[in-house]
Enzyme design. Structure first.
Site, PDB file in Angstrom:
ATOM      1  N   ASN A  10      31.285   2.900  -5.383  1.00  0.00           N
ATOM      2  CA  ASN A  10      31.052   4.237  -5.928  1.00  0.00           C
ATOM      3  C   ASN A  10      31.637   5.257  -4.957  1.00  0.00           C
ATOM      4  O   ASN A  10      31.055   5.522  -3.912  1.00  0.00           O
ATOM      5  CB  ASN A  10      29.527   4.443  -6.102  1.00  0.00           C
ATOM      6  N   TRP A  11      32.786   5.808  -5.328  1.00  0.00           N
ATOM      7  CA  TRP A  11      33.486   6.736  -4.420  1.00  0.00           C
ATOM      8  C   TRP A  11      32.790   8.087  -4.340  1.00  0.00           C
ATOM      9  O   TRP A  11      33.133   8.907  -3.504  1.00  0.00           O
ATOM     10  CB  TRP A  11      34.926   6.955  -4.883  1.00  0.00           C
ATOM     11  N   LYS A  12      31.903   8.370  -5.274  1.00  0.00           N
ATOM     12  CA  LYS A  12      31.270   9.695  -5.369  1.00  0.00           C
ATOM     13  C   LYS A  12      32.380  10.755  -5.434  1.00  0.00           C
ATOM     14  O   LYS A  12      33.423  10.482  -6.032  1.00  0.00           O
ATOM     15  CB  LYS A  12      30.284   9.900  -4.217  1.00  0.00           C
ATOM     16  N   HIS A  96      22.265   7.828 -11.366  1.00  0.00           N
ATOM     17  CA  HIS A  96      22.311   7.772  -9.894  1.00  0.00           C
ATOM     18  C   HIS A  96      21.355   8.827  -9.328  1.00  0.00           C
ATOM     19  O   HIS A  96      21.208   9.913  -9.906  1.00  0.00           O
ATOM     20  CB  HIS A  96      23.749   8.025  -9.416  1.00  0.00           C
ATOM     21  N   GLU A  98      21.664  10.858  -7.011  1.00  0.00           N
ATOM     22  CA  GLU A  98      22.285  12.169  -6.757  1.00  0.00           C
ATOM     23  C   GLU A  98      22.373  12.977  -8.054  1.00  0.00           C
ATOM     24  O   GLU A  98      22.278  14.204  -8.026  1.00  0.00           O
ATOM     25  CB  GLU A  98      23.670  11.974  -6.112  1.00  0.00           C
ATOM     26  N   GLU A 168      18.446   1.380  -5.756  1.00  0.00           N
ATOM     27  CA  GLU A 168      18.951   2.194  -4.652  1.00  0.00           C
ATOM     28  C   GLU A 168      17.816   3.052  -4.103  1.00  0.00           C
ATOM     29  O   GLU A 168      17.569   4.153  -4.620  1.00  0.00           O
ATOM     30  CB  GLU A 168      20.084   3.101  -5.140  1.00  0.00           C
ATOM     31  N   GLY A 174      23.286   6.715   2.194  1.00  0.00           N
ATOM     32  CA  GLY A 174      24.056   7.563   3.114  1.00  0.00           C
ATOM     33  C   GLY A 174      23.352   7.844   4.431  1.00  0.00           C
ATOM     34  O   GLY A 174      23.773   8.707   5.197  1.00  0.00           O
ATOM     35  N   SER A 214      23.434   2.167   2.082  1.00  0.00           N
ATOM     36  CA  SER A 214      23.969   1.818   3.408  1.00  0.00           C
ATOM     37  C   SER A 214      24.402   0.350   3.519  1.00  0.00           C
ATOM     38  O   SER A 214      24.226  -0.269   4.567  1.00  0.00           O
ATOM     39  CB  SER A 214      22.969   2.190   4.506  1.00  0.00           C
ATOM     40  N   GLY A 235      28.448   2.964  -1.454  1.00  0.00           N
ATOM     41  CA  GLY A 235      28.994   4.316  -1.382  1.00  0.00           C
ATOM     42  C   GLY A 235      29.977   4.422  -0.219  1.00  0.00           C
ATOM     43  O   GLY A 235      31.127   3.985  -0.311  1.00  0.00           O
ATOM     44  N   GLY A 236      29.497   4.957   0.896  1.00  0.00           N
ATOM     45  CA  GLY A 236      30.357   5.248   2.057  1.00  0.00           C
ATOM     46  C   GLY A 236      31.296   4.119   2.449  1.00  0.00           C
ATOM     47  O   GLY A 236      32.503   4.337   2.638  1.00  0.00           O
TER      48      GLY A 236
HETATM   49  P1  13P Z   1      25.841   4.557   0.637  1.00  0.00           P
HETATM   50  O1  13P Z   1      26.422   3.172   0.579  1.00  0.00           O
HETATM   51  O2  13P Z   1      26.792   5.586   1.184  1.00  0.00           O
HETATM   52  O3  13P Z   1      24.493   4.567   1.304  1.00  0.00           O
HETATM   53  O4  13P Z   1      25.595   5.017  -0.893  1.00  0.00           O
HETATM   54  C1  13P Z   1      24.928   4.155  -1.756  1.00  0.00           C
HETATM   55  C2  13P Z   1      25.082   4.667  -3.131  1.00  0.00           C
HETATM   56  O5  13P Z   1      24.584   5.726  -3.467  1.00  0.00           O
HETATM   57  C3  13P Z   1      25.893   3.869  -4.076  1.00  0.00           C
HETATM   58  O6  13P Z   1      25.777   4.345  -5.376  1.00  0.00           O
END
Ligand code: 13P
Length: 253
Positions: A10-12, A96, A98, A168, A174, A214, A235-236
């Site tokens: 997930n590149w966000k 998600h 966010e 999640e 993050g 993470s 994510g990251g």
């Molecule tokens: P991180 O891997 O950056 O913690 O993000 C997880 C996430 O929100 C994947 O959708």
């Protein structure tokens, strides 16, 4: 194998068009014919068509980070399931944390989106997870149960195995603070128990449950050793192509 592992990147809201192109080319060169794990990337909307053309018939799939539940109409700024299909997406992340936090998404809205995704044969990755205060108060399971129950309302048990759930925990996203494999396994097992309550045991055993929060190349292997963890939503660490490849090939590097 009962459930095929699935890894999502997930590149966000990250990457330029050029970075997205370079990433995708390298990913294809390494994982274009890799079938041990289902691999999906979730770039921002403006890059979907271009990336879909690059991915072509490779074994890397494409998904979107969100969508609206209507097929078309006067919904300024929204994107429909048909549009996602049209540009080659087969997956969509729904609910998600966010989106819940910054854009006011509710379980009721997510439920409508899941139904719309299923109608158009998009695989929904439905995100659930508790916040830190909720975990501290011992409410984690109650929260996840309530999210799942509302999100799955009115969904037919025959459709449920097409859905992927991503657990999640918000406190792990993050932050660099991953849930321990035991904490994650405990919740994943609980998620399967809830699915069994709502649907039945067979259905619960077929649904894939990803962990997100993470995830990194150095913690994926132990997470994947847990029996109810079927993959990760990253994510990251999915923004760097080498790190994402290591995560996808968690057993082989
Ligand atoms: P991180 O891997 O950056 O913690 O993000 C997880 C996430 O929100 C994947 O959708």
């Amino acid at each position: 194998m009962l459930r095929k592992s699935i890894m999502g990147g997930n590149w966000k809201m990250n990457k330029s068009l050029q970075e997205a192109t370079e990433f995708t080319k390298k990913l294809i060169s390494e994982l274009g014919t890799y079938r041990d794990v289902e691999t999906v990337i979730f770039p921002p909307f403006p890059y979907l068509k271009m990336i879909s053309s690059l991915l072509g018939e490779t074994d890397v799939a494409l998904g979107a980070q969100n969508m609206f539940w209507e097929e078309k109409g006067a919904y300024t700024g929204e994107v429909s399931p048909l549009m996602l299909m049209d540009v080659g997406c087969r997956y969509v992340i729904l609910g998600h944390s966010e989106r819940r936090q910054y854009f006011g998404e509710t379980d009721e809205g997510i439920n409508k989106k899941i139904k719309a995704a299923l109608k158009f044969q998009l695989t929904p990755l439905v995100c659930v997870g508790e916040k830190l205060e909720e975990r501290k108060k011992g409410l984690a399971k109650e929260i996840v149960k309530s999210q799942l129950t509302k999100c799955f309302t009115g969904i037919n048990s025959s459709e449920v195995p097409q859905i992927v759930i991503a657990y999640e925990p918000v406190w792990a996203i993050g932050t660099g603070e991953t849930a321990t494999p035991k904490q994650a396994q405990d919740m994943h097992q609980f998620i399967r128990e809830i699915l069994q309550e709502i649907f039945d045991k067979k259905t619960a055993n077929l649904v894939r449950v990803q962990y997100g929060g993470s995830v990194k190349p150095d913690n994926i292997k132990e997470l994947m050793q847990e029996p109810d963890i079927d993959g990760a939503l990253v994510g990251g660490a999915s923004l760097d192509v080498d790190s994402f490849i290591k995560i996808v090939k968690y057993g082989e590097f």
